[in-house]
Design a protein around this motif. Structure first.
Motif, PDB file in Angstrom:
ATOM      1  N   LEU A   1      58.264  -9.375  -0.765  1.00  0.00           N
ATOM      2  CA  LEU A   1      57.024 -10.100  -1.051  1.00  0.00           C
ATOM      3  C   LEU A   1      55.810  -9.330  -0.531  1.00  0.00           C
ATOM      4  O   LEU A   1      54.769  -9.272  -1.192  1.00  0.00           O
ATOM      5  CB  LEU A   1      57.083 -11.507  -0.445  1.00  0.00           C
ATOM      6  CG  LEU A   1      58.073 -12.425  -1.160  1.00  0.00           C
ATOM      7  CD1 LEU A   1      58.129 -13.772  -0.474  1.00  0.00           C
ATOM      8  CD2 LEU A   1      57.684 -12.605  -2.616  1.00  0.00           C
ATOM      9  N   LEU A   2      55.959  -8.707   0.653  1.00  0.00           N
ATOM     10  CA  LEU A   2      54.869  -7.872   1.175  1.00  0.00           C
ATOM     11  C   LEU A   2      54.549  -6.761   0.187  1.00  0.00           C
ATOM     12  O   LEU A   2      53.389  -6.483  -0.134  1.00  0.00           O
ATOM     13  CB  LEU A   2      55.254  -7.279   2.529  1.00  0.00           C
ATOM     14  CG  LEU A   2      54.271  -6.252   3.087  1.00  0.00           C
ATOM     15  CD1 LEU A   2      53.002  -6.937   3.530  1.00  0.00           C
ATOM     16  CD2 LEU A   2      54.860  -5.472   4.245  1.00  0.00           C
ATOM     17  N   LEU A   3      55.627  -6.155  -0.327  1.00  0.00           N
ATOM     18  CA  LEU A   3      55.470  -5.082  -1.305  1.00  0.00           C
ATOM     19  C   LEU A   3      54.717  -5.585  -2.529  1.00  0.00           C
ATOM     20  O   LEU A   3      53.807  -4.916  -3.031  1.00  0.00           O
ATOM     21  CB  LEU A   3      56.851  -4.569  -1.689  1.00  0.00           C
ATOM     22  CG  LEU A   3      56.932  -3.708  -2.938  1.00  0.00           C
ATOM     23  CD1 LEU A   3      56.299  -2.375  -2.654  1.00  0.00           C
ATOM     24  CD2 LEU A   3      58.360  -3.516  -3.361  1.00  0.00           C
ATOM     25  N   ALA A   4      55.090  -6.789  -2.998  1.00  0.00           N
ATOM     26  CA  ALA A   4      54.434  -7.323  -4.192  1.00  0.00           C
ATOM     27  C   ALA A   4      52.955  -7.530  -3.933  1.00  0.00           C
ATOM     28  O   ALA A   4      52.113  -7.219  -4.777  1.00  0.00           O
ATOM     29  CB  ALA A   4      55.100  -8.624  -4.620  1.00  0.00           C
TER      30      ALA A   4
ATOM     31  N   VAL B   1      50.999  -5.975  -1.680  1.00  0.00           N
ATOM     32  CA  VAL B   1      50.301  -4.697  -1.566  1.00  0.00           C
ATOM     33  C   VAL B   1      50.140  -4.050  -2.933  1.00  0.00           C
ATOM     34  O   VAL B   1      49.053  -3.588  -3.302  1.00  0.00           O
ATOM     35  CB  VAL B   1      51.072  -3.751  -0.615  1.00  0.00           C
ATOM     36  CG1 VAL B   1      50.461  -2.370  -0.624  1.00  0.00           C
ATOM     37  CG2 VAL B   1      51.084  -4.311   0.785  1.00  0.00           C
ATOM     38  N   ALA B   2      51.228  -4.062  -3.714  1.00  0.00           N
ATOM     39  CA  ALA B   2      51.183  -3.380  -5.003  1.00  0.00           C
ATOM     40  C   ALA B   2      50.199  -4.062  -5.945  1.00  0.00           C
ATOM     41  O   ALA B   2      49.370  -3.399  -6.580  1.00  0.00           O
ATOM     42  CB  ALA B   2      52.582  -3.359  -5.617  1.00  0.00           C
TER      43      ALA B   2
END
Lengths: 474, 207, 102
Positions: free
Chosen positions: B148-151, B153-154
């Protein structure tokens, strides 16, 4: 909590730290990333030997993981180093955060003894890669490449997951060891296992970029900025092989009769498509994409034996491929900075312009082609030996013939670099100073191809050692 | 054993809605059909004892993800595409392949799940699932956090653009302002009897 | 006629086949491809719920929870890429994704 998880935790923390650094001190994002990765390598080497299974196989540390994880980390470090000049215009914190999360995903995947963590690690890696391809936001080609990559990647994840759900239904477990036992037992319904493994294999083949599931690969390689192509083409390939080894090698080891013929077909088609498809390519990144397809075919040659020695050969091949592909893209990146070109014809005269660059590229091309004293030759020898050992003699002969075809286009690049007169792009380009660290590592990378090729004993031994106890005793 | 009537009703809606998603010309209709498919699937899950997941599907999927879809559909210039010739040309072949695949899968799955299912132990599904996720599946739970962090940031890195020249308040700077920034004290010359205007240099200068 | 987990599997297989066919037949816009992927994941989740019911094992349901999370993250990233593509191209037609020769 298992000690062996420290490296993974360090990388995940690094992602958060670099994200914050990118906000306040963007210029520190890159050095911090490298420091964290180097620390993770050290931690992995120190804690990697503490093997075991935790939480019902969700996290597994074995000799295999202990070998693969440092390889993944070191390859990623080299990739970040080569890519640095190109990505310096992009948002630093975000780029390195995404990169570190991708690395974390690969580490999770490598240590997965359960379908759930296998899937989550794979998705963490893939989602980060899609975003990295698109990160150069105003680059028209990059957005298109990202879209294609995302669509086909999403479809393949769906297929893989459908296979996973059926495997869960058949065996009632998601733990790979328990699954191997259940699938080997008499109670497993044959036709359902075939369907489940077909979907799982199709999804894996997509991720690995094996023909006929390779449609995305040339476009993604060509469209992505070279720094990201390098990233996509090195460590994630190793991770995809890990997926294959864990899923098929460990989970379905009893069902050799089902997947061995499928892997044979995939290997053959892949080597053929890769070798013939590259012959007419004008773009160096596209050429390397087809070369990747062909090499993945060779990787499958080792895996289809389904034995520990076979997987050892595959892992050795994949590690060698990662080293060679990193070197090749390293040179491509430098030339990109120098002359703003990716056309093979524009490499003419590189030998005069920059002899050491041309030398590294020549070494890499010869190695990719499989010319004897180099690393690529030893790797090919090992997988072909494994395939012959598995009884696939005809396939091995075809593999040798196809690698002769492939040698043509690698040699074409060398010929252009050394024989042809410089074109406008390289001839008139302004002098660009290549950072000393990139020069040094690129040189080391080239030296590795030469030295490991002449003395492959140690690495080969490690690879074989890493696979000891990988399969259940039958 | 599942109750038959609700099952067949929800299944019919689910399959119909899926066909609608794939066949709609207008992406807005397709998105709405997808909502219908999710709601029907939630009914099926409810029948099979997955109460929490059914609710989560409606709340998270229909409530958040589909709204995101609709938002993007509205944001992007959607052309009501004419059916391309290739679609019509390949339609029979596509249907044939799809039906063949479906029949194969279904044939292979026969005998995989026969007889009545097991009833889950008493005591709410939500509690049991929660206990499982926060104990045995804590590690995947943490990985889901990373994803979710990745989502976040992206998605932000890809779409956020700082526009030049927009005017907006910055509360942080408003709070940090000091007296010296806003206030200047002037020593005025003594008042003159003739009633002249104040000299220009003595005007209050504030910003 | 008794309805059991097997029936759910058949429904999931039908949805899966429709979604995969839709993915390959679609020649219009990328958004519909994204929706087809969502449908595929819905079929997978229905499968998992059915098997969890069949085995009386909550593991399947827990996995659905994670798949839902991943699917949500995936659609967020997919839509973000779509928006960048639209900004660069002014179109999201699948047939116009031909600048890179496939």
């Amino acid at each position: 909590m298992p000690l062996a998880m420290s490296g993974l935790i360090l990388v995940a923390l690094a992602a958060c730290a670099v994200l914050l650094l990118g906000l306040f001190r963007p210029q520190l994002a890159y050095p911090a990333t490298q420091v964290f990765l180097a620390a993770a390598v050290v931690v992995e080497l120190m804690t990697g030997t503490s093997s075991g299974h935790w939480w019902g196989g969700l996290f597994v540390q074995d000799a295999f993981a202990a070998f693969i994880k440092p390889v993944l980390l070191v390859v990623s470090m080299a990739v970040f180093l080569y890519g640095r000049p190109m990505v310096s215009r992009w948002p630093q914190g975000e780029y390195y955060t995404l990169g570190l999360l991708a690395v974390a995903g690969m580490l999770i995947l490598t240590s997965a003894g359960h379908l759930l963590t296998l899937f989550l690690g794979l998705e963490l890696m893939s989602l980060a890669l899609y975003a990295m391809v698109a990160l150069d936001r105003d680059n028209d080609m990059a957005s298109e490449a990202a879209m294609k990559y995302f669509m086909l990647g999403g479809l393949s994840s769906g297929m893989l997951l459908y296979g996973f759900s059926l495997l869960y239904g058949i065996t009632g477990t998601m733990n790979l060891q328990a699954m191997a036992l259940a699938l080997g037992g008499a109670g497993a319904p044959g036709s359902a296992v075939v369907v489940a493994l077909t979907f799982a294999l199709a999804g894996t083949a997509f991720k690995l970029g094996v023909a006929p599931f390779h449609m995305w690969l040339p476009d993604v390689y060509e469209g992505s900025p070279a720094a990201v192509t390098l990233f996509v083409g090195a460590a994630p390939k190793v991770a995809a092989l890990v997926l294959l080894a864990r899923l098929v090698g460990q989970g379905a080891q009893a069902n050799l009769a089902i997947w061995q013929p499928a892997l044979m077909v995939l290997a053959l088609v892949s080597m053929a498509v890769g070798s013939f498809g590259a012959l007419w390519q004008q773009n160096i990144k596209r050429l390397l994409a087809y070369s990747a397809i062909a090499h993945m075919g060779f990787v499958l040659l080792g895996a289809l034996a389904g034995s520990e020695a076979g997987y050892g050969a595959s892992i050795f091949y994949m590690t060698s491929y990662a080293v060679m592909s990193t070197a090749a893209f390293g040179v491509v990146l430098v030339v990109c900075q120098m002359a703003q070109t990716e056309r093979i014809a524009d490499y003419a005269g590189l030998a005069e312009r920059s002899p050491w660059l041309a030398a590294v590229m020549m070494l890499t091309m010869f190695s990719l082609a499989g010319v004897p004293p180099l690393l690529g030759f030893m790797a090919k020898l090992e997988v072909i030996r494994a395939a012959v050992g598995a009884g696939a003699v005809r396939l091995a002969v075809l593999a040798v013939l196809l690698s002769v075809v492939a040698a043509f286009y690698y040699l074409r690049v060398v010929k252009v670099m050394y024989m042809d007169a410089p074109t406008v792009a390289l001839g008139r380009s302004p002098d660009v100073t290549v950072p000393a660290d990139i020069k040094l590592v690129l040189g080391l990378n080239g030296a590795m191809i030469l030295l490991l090729g002449m003395m492959p004993g140690h690495v080969l031994h490690w690879c074989q050692q890493a696979l000891r106890g990988f399969l259940l005793p039958s | 054993m599942l109750p038959a009537l609700p099952f067949y009703l929800a299944s019919a809606f689910l399959i119909g809605a899926s066909l609608g998603v794939v066949g709609s010309r207008n992406p807005v209709y397709a998105a709405l059909f997808l909502v219908l498919a999710f709601v029907s699937a939630a009914v099926l899950w409810l029948l099979a004892g997955a109460e929490f997941l059914a609710m989560a599907l409606v709340v998270v999927y229909v409530g958040a993800v589909m709204v995101l879809f609709l938002f993007v559909v509205m944001m992007i210039d959607v052309r009501l595409a004419v059916l391309h010739r290739s679609f019509v040309r390949y339609l029979p072949l596509g249907v044939l392949v799809a039906v063949a695949m479906m029949v194969q899968i279904i044939a292979a799955l026969r005998g995989l799940a026969q007889g009545a299912g097991h009833a889950f132990p008493e005591g709410g599904n939500t509690e049991a699932l929660g206990t499982l996720i926060y104990t045995r599946f804590l590690y995947p739970f943490e990985i889901a956090g990373l994803i979710l962090l990745l989502a976040i940031v992206a998605a932000i890195a890809l779409t956020l653009r700082r526009r030049e020249g927009t005017r907006h308040q910055d509360p942080g700077r408003q709070v940090l302002v000091r007296k010296q920034d806003r206030l200047r004290l002037w020593r005025l010359p003594p008042h003159q009897a003739s009633g002249e205007q104040l000299p220009a240099s003595a005007q209050r200068e504030d910003t | 006629m008794n309805v059991g987990a097997g029936h759910l599997l058949v429904v999931a297989a039908v949805v899966f086949a429709i979604a995969v066919a839709g993915f390959f037949l679609n020649r219009r816009n990328v958004l519909l491809l994204l929706m087809a992927i969502e449908l595929i994941l819905l079929a997978v989740n229905t499968n998992l719920v059915a098997f969890a019911y069949q085995h009386g094992d909550l593991t399947g349901q827990a996995v659905v929870f994670f798949v839902l999370t991943v699917a949500a993250a995936e659609s967020a990233i997919g839509l973000a890429i779509l928006v960048t593509l639209f900004r660069n191209r002014g179109s999201i037609d699948v047939e116009e994704l031909g600048r890179l020769k496939g």
